[in-house]
Design an enzyme around this catalytic site. Sequence first.
Site, PDB file in Angstrom:
ATOM      1  N   LYS A  44      52.325  11.661  92.161  1.00  0.00           N
ATOM      2  CA  LYS A  44      50.901  10.490  91.228  1.00  0.00           C
ATOM      3  C   LYS A  44      50.099  11.507  90.755  1.00  0.00           C
ATOM      4  CE  LYS A  44      52.233   7.864  93.724  1.00  0.00           C
ATOM      5  NZ  LYS A  44      53.354   6.771  93.393  1.00  0.00           N
ATOM      6  N   HIS A  98      59.789  17.434  90.945  1.00  0.00           N
ATOM      7  CA  HIS A  98      57.955  18.224  91.700  1.00  0.00           C
ATOM      8  C   HIS A  98      58.188  19.296  92.374  1.00  0.00           C
ATOM      9  CE1 HIS A  98      55.923  13.762  91.453  1.00  0.00           C
ATOM     10  NE2 HIS A  98      56.521  12.692  91.807  1.00  0.00           N
ATOM     11  N   SER A 128      45.746   7.681  95.233  1.00  0.00           N
ATOM     12  CA  SER A 128      46.877   7.111  94.777  1.00  0.00           C
ATOM     13  C   SER A 128      48.252   7.218  95.875  1.00  0.00           C
ATOM     14  CB  SER A 128      47.909   7.983  93.878  1.00  0.00           C
ATOM     15  OG  SER A 128      48.758   7.115  92.486  1.00  0.00           O
TER      16      SER A 128
HETATM   17  S1  PPS Z   1      55.484   9.397  90.788  1.00  0.00           S
HETATM   18  O1  PPS Z   1      55.931   8.497  92.729  1.00  0.00           O
HETATM   19  O2  PPS Z   1      55.214  10.971  91.838  1.00  0.00           O
HETATM   20  O3  PPS Z   1      56.586   9.989  89.786  1.00  0.00           O
HETATM   21  O4  PPS Z   1      53.604   8.698  90.629  1.00  0.00           O
HETATM   22  P1  PPS Z   1      53.111   8.987  89.435  1.00  0.00           P
HETATM   23  O5  PPS Z   1      53.738   8.176  88.114  1.00  0.00           O
HETATM   24  O6  PPS Z   1      53.295  11.135  89.045  1.00  0.00           O
HETATM   25  O7  PPS Z   1      51.767   8.610  89.351  1.00  0.00           O
HETATM   26  C1  PPS Z   1      51.818   7.199  89.548  1.00  0.00           C
HETATM   27  C2  PPS Z   1      49.854   6.883  88.931  1.00  0.00           C
HETATM   28  O8  PPS Z   1      50.219   7.094  87.871  1.00  0.00           O
HETATM   29  C3  PPS Z   1      49.888   6.036  87.042  1.00  0.00           C
HETATM   30  N1  PPS Z   1      49.907   5.217  86.155  1.00  0.00           N
HETATM   31  C4  PPS Z   1      49.788   5.414  85.134  1.00  0.00           C
HETATM   32  N2  PPS Z   1      48.506   5.242  84.547  1.00  0.00           N
HETATM   33  C5  PPS Z   1      48.162   4.937  83.421  1.00  0.00           C
HETATM   34  N3  PPS Z   1      48.608   4.998  82.285  1.00  0.00           N
HETATM   35  C6  PPS Z   1      49.828   4.399  82.109  1.00  0.00           C
HETATM   36  N4  PPS Z   1      51.203   4.123  81.452  1.00  0.00           N
HETATM   37  C7  PPS Z   1      50.511   5.539  84.166  1.00  0.00           C
HETATM   38  N5  PPS Z   1      51.715   5.104  84.217  1.00  0.00           N
HETATM   39  C8  PPS Z   1      51.856   5.329  85.900  1.00  0.00           C
HETATM   40  C9  PPS Z   1      49.919   5.021  88.018  1.00  0.00           C
HETATM   41  O9  PPS Z   1      48.928   3.603  88.819  1.00  0.00           O
HETATM   42  C10 PPS Z   1      49.645   5.326  89.757  1.00  0.00           C
HETATM   43  O10 PPS Z   1      48.415   5.825  89.533  1.00  0.00           O
HETATM   44  P2  PPS Z   1      47.404   5.140  90.661  1.00  0.00           P
HETATM   45  O11 PPS Z   1      46.435   5.905  91.168  1.00  0.00           O
HETATM   46  O12 PPS Z   1      47.829   5.389  92.153  1.00  0.00           O
HETATM   47  O13 PPS Z   1      47.739   3.850  89.862  1.00  0.00           O
END
Ligand code: PPS
Length: 287
Positions: A44, A98, A128
């Site tokens: 996340k 991860h 998240s």
């Molecule tokens: S995972 O399941 O571990 O692979 O998740 P991960 O991709 O690491 O994290 C998911 C969070 O990243 C946000 N996210 C983004 N934020 C801003 N811009 C872009 N383009 C973007 N893409 C993914 C996603 O919304 C999750 O955060 P939260 O706070 O839950 O919205």
Amino acid sequence: MSKLFFDYKGILLPCMGCNAEDIAFAENEFQVRDDDIFNITYPKSGTTWMTDILSLIKKNGDPTWNKTVPNWDRVPWIENHVHKAQVSEEQPRLIASHLPRHLFVKSFDGSKAKVIYTVRNPKDVAVSLYYFAKMTSFYEDPEGFDEFVKDFITGDIPFGSWFDHVKGWLEMLGKDNFMVQTYEDLHKDPRGRVLKICKFLGKELDDKAVDSVVENTSFQFMKENQMSNYSLVPSNYMDQEKSPFMRKGTTGDWKNHFTIALNEYFDKIYKDKMQGFCMKFPWDENL
Ligand code: PPS
């Protein structure tokens, strides 16, 4: 221990998509190539975002790959799809993980393969992850937010403690093949950060290509892109009605979830665990 997770050398990992054999293969047998590029994160922290950025950089800003191939095939997880990662298409291979540093692929040590480690304010990570745990069938459904944050702090969750993960990987700071990227800086200045990532990768893109990387990795674009938003995953695994994978994509959402008491408790532990740490993060200013 929840039956949804298994223990690998003291770290909990989700049973969904991997088992101890996969991890042992990744750790001991996977052969890293010098031109491999690893997208490493604690869950996340911005993995999916970096996956799309790296995919677009690899394709010189052409969004076709991002629009037609799911992210897990473009940038396979080494822990879930080791065999796929091993035989993926043309160089450079893009691979996500991860895994904590101490369980990471042994053949990476001494190689020239590059790592981009994306790190995010742990309070926002906890928020998240809380919603993610609610929407997926491969995490325990958390009972309450405060309890969940306490497990987050102790590291009694998949991939272990955020603190250990960050400290373990950031031991690589200063190495030529290691770049740290905060989610917060990427959010504040996506173009500037994309240029830095290109520089780190030794990849020169013209202005139009850089614009395309930024546009096609905006939160809104990725939220609508089926190849990025995990809507292709059946709802019995990820129920996006409960909470979308692309949830808010903001910084500081923790303020809407942490009580004053929980925040004080978290800050105290954070200061203690990160005392004397070699790097200042954007969120450290408010401590
Ligand atoms: S995972 O399941 O571990 O692979 O998740 P991960 O991709 O690491 O994290 C998911 C969070 O990243 C946000 N996210 C983004 N934020 C801003 N811009 C872009 N383009 C973007 N893409 C993914 C996603 O919304 C999750 O955060 P939260 O706070 O839950 O919205």
